[in-house]
Design an enzyme around this catalytic site. Structure first.
Site, mmCIF file in Angstrom:
data_model
loop_
_atom_site.group_PDB
_atom_site.id
_atom_site.type_symbol
_atom_site.label_atom_id
_atom_site.label_comp_id
_atom_site.label_asym_id
_atom_site.label_seq_id
_atom_site.Cartn_x
_atom_site.Cartn_y
_atom_site.Cartn_z
ATOM 1 N N ASN A 6 50.761 38.537 35.040
ATOM 2 C CA ASN A 6 49.555 39.315 35.330
ATOM 3 C C ASN A 6 48.568 38.356 36.004
ATOM 4 O O ASN A 6 48.006 37.485 35.340
ATOM 5 C CB ASN A 6 48.983 39.867 34.015
ATOM 6 C CG ASN A 6 47.671 40.592 34.215
ATOM 7 O OD1 ASN A 6 47.261 40.837 35.349
ATOM 8 N ND2 ASN A 6 47.007 40.949 33.120
ATOM 9 N N LEU A 7 48.387 38.546 37.310
ATOM 10 C CA LEU A 7 47.534 37.596 38.056
ATOM 11 C C LEU A 7 46.049 37.934 37.951
ATOM 12 O O LEU A 7 45.210 37.190 38.457
ATOM 13 C CB LEU A 7 47.981 37.541 39.522
ATOM 14 C CG LEU A 7 49.455 37.144 39.730
ATOM 15 C CD1 LEU A 7 49.773 37.024 41.215
ATOM 16 C CD2 LEU A 7 49.783 35.828 39.017
ATOM 17 N N LYS A 8 45.757 39.076 37.316
ATOM 18 C CA LYS A 8 44.356 39.476 37.079
ATOM 19 C C LYS A 8 43.554 39.394 38.384
ATOM 20 O O LYS A 8 44.080 39.705 39.436
ATOM 21 C CB LYS A 8 43.753 38.616 35.964
ATOM 22 C CG LYS A 8 44.623 38.667 34.694
ATOM 23 C CD LYS A 8 43.966 38.044 33.484
ATOM 24 C CE LYS A 8 44.911 38.136 32.297
ATOM 25 N NZ LYS A 8 44.324 37.665 31.056
ATOM 26 N N HIS A 86 45.677 47.298 29.253
ATOM 27 C CA HIS A 86 45.344 45.881 29.029
ATOM 28 C C HIS A 86 43.956 45.810 28.398
ATOM 29 O O HIS A 86 43.057 46.565 28.774
ATOM 30 C CB HIS A 86 45.385 45.102 30.347
ATOM 31 C CG HIS A 86 45.324 43.626 30.130
ATOM 32 N ND1 HIS A 86 44.149 42.977 29.814
ATOM 33 C CD2 HIS A 86 46.290 42.683 30.125
ATOM 34 C CE1 HIS A 86 44.409 41.699 29.637
ATOM 35 N NE2 HIS A 86 45.703 41.492 29.824
ATOM 36 N N GLU A 151 49.716 42.331 22.771
ATOM 37 C CA GLU A 151 48.802 41.278 23.206
ATOM 38 C C GLU A 151 47.566 41.250 22.307
ATOM 39 O O GLU A 151 46.568 41.934 22.591
ATOM 40 C CB GLU A 151 48.353 41.537 24.650
ATOM 41 C CG GLU A 151 49.477 41.537 25.654
ATOM 42 C CD GLU A 151 48.983 41.072 27.017
ATOM 43 O OE1 GLU A 151 49.627 40.187 27.582
ATOM 44 O OE2 GLU A 151 47.947 41.569 27.499
ATOM 45 N N GLY A 157 44.005 34.342 26.908
ATOM 46 C CA GLY A 157 43.191 33.409 27.666
ATOM 47 C C GLY A 157 42.586 32.282 26.846
ATOM 48 O O GLY A 157 41.721 31.552 27.343
ATOM 49 N N SER A 187 48.337 33.753 25.861
ATOM 50 C CA SER A 187 48.472 32.292 25.898
ATOM 51 C C SER A 187 49.920 31.806 25.780
ATOM 52 O O SER A 187 50.186 30.803 25.111
ATOM 53 C CB SER A 187 47.588 31.638 24.840
ATOM 54 O OG SER A 187 46.232 31.911 25.138
HETATM 55 P P1 PGA Z 1 46.957 34.754 29.077
HETATM 56 O O1 PGA Z 1 46.841 36.301 29.526
HETATM 57 O O2 PGA Z 1 48.406 34.379 29.243
HETATM 58 O O3 PGA Z 1 46.048 34.021 30.022
HETATM 59 O O4 PGA Z 1 46.519 34.691 27.681
HETATM 60 C C1 PGA Z 1 47.801 37.217 29.115
HETATM 61 C C2 PGA Z 1 47.386 38.609 29.511
HETATM 62 O O5 PGA Z 1 46.178 38.881 29.538
HETATM 63 O O6 PGA Z 1 48.240 39.452 29.806
#
Ligand code: PGA
Length: 225
Positions: A6-8, A86, A151, A157, A187
């Site tokens: 997920n590149l957000k 999400h 999640e 994050g 993470s």
């Molecule tokens: P992260 O994000 O790996 O930076 O914790 C995961 C996500 O939000 O899908």
């Protein structure tokens, strides 16, 4: 094992095209277990060896929905895989909209990555299962193209994944209510991916930060694909 990135709100059209090229070079042929969700302005019309998915869409074909993306826009890029629920989007979306998006995506036959997860307060109150059950209610958990990503919000994050025992417990619970593949996200990185993928009922990972650099994403997948 499923590996999803997920590149957000990262990567531009230019940088994602380099990302996609490097990933294609690594994969060499079509791989149904690798998914990347780039920002919509970076969608690519090229053929890829991974599946390109949309981080967001509005449940419409097209129409008077300022700022939104409809099916027509995804079709232009051959996208038939979407992320729903999400936690970073749940801030703006309620359960009713999430259900509308789910049902729309299901009606199109799209692959759905549905994210669920509780915050720390809910976990500490011992209410995780109840909370997740609530997030999943009214959604068709038997939809054959559904993948559920657990999640926990407190691990996203932060650089610190949830406790393996907690992940195992939740995945075990989810597996009692659905046959969909189950992922863990929050993470995931090179120090924990092996243990996470070893957790029973874990069918893969949804990765944010550690997949932003394509060489890191490739590094994480090596040995598992
Ligand atoms: P992260 O994000 O790996 O930076 O914790 C995961 C996500 O939000 O899908």
């Amino acid at each position: 094992m499923i590996f999803a990135a997920n590149l957000k709100c990262n990567h531009t059209r230019a940088s994602f095209s380099l990302y996609a090229k490097a990933l294609n070079d690594f994969l060499k042929c079509k791989n149904e277990s690798v998914f990347v969700f780039p920002s919509s302005v970076a969608f690519s019309q090229s053929e890829h060896f991974f599946t390109q998915g949309a981080q967001n869409f509005y449940p419409c074909i097209n129409g008077a929905f300022t700022g939104e993306l409809g099916k027509e826009h995804l079709d232009e890029f051959g996208i038939n895989c979407v992320l729903i629920g999400h936690s970073e989007r749940r801030v703006f979306e309620d359960d009713a909209l999430i259900k509308e998006k789910f049902d729309f995506a299901k009606a199109q036959g799209w692959r759905i990555f549905l994210c669920v997860g509780e915050d720390l307060q809910t976990k500490e109150a011992g209410e995780t299962s109840k909370f997740l059950q609530n997030q999943l209610k009214n959604l068709d958990l038997s939809y054959e193209k559904l993948i559920i990503a657990y999640e926990p919000i407190y691990s996203i994050g932060t650089g610190v994944s949830a406790d393996f025992k907690d992940i195992a417990e939740v995945l075990n619970f989810l597996s009692s209510i659905t046959n969909s593949p189950l992922l863990y996200g929050g993470s995931v990185n090179e120090n924990n991916i092996k243990e996470i993928l070893n957790i029973s009922h874990c069918g893969g990972v949804l990765i944010g930060s550690a997949a932003l650099r394509v060489e890191n994403f490739i590094h994480l997948m090596k040995g598992f694909l």
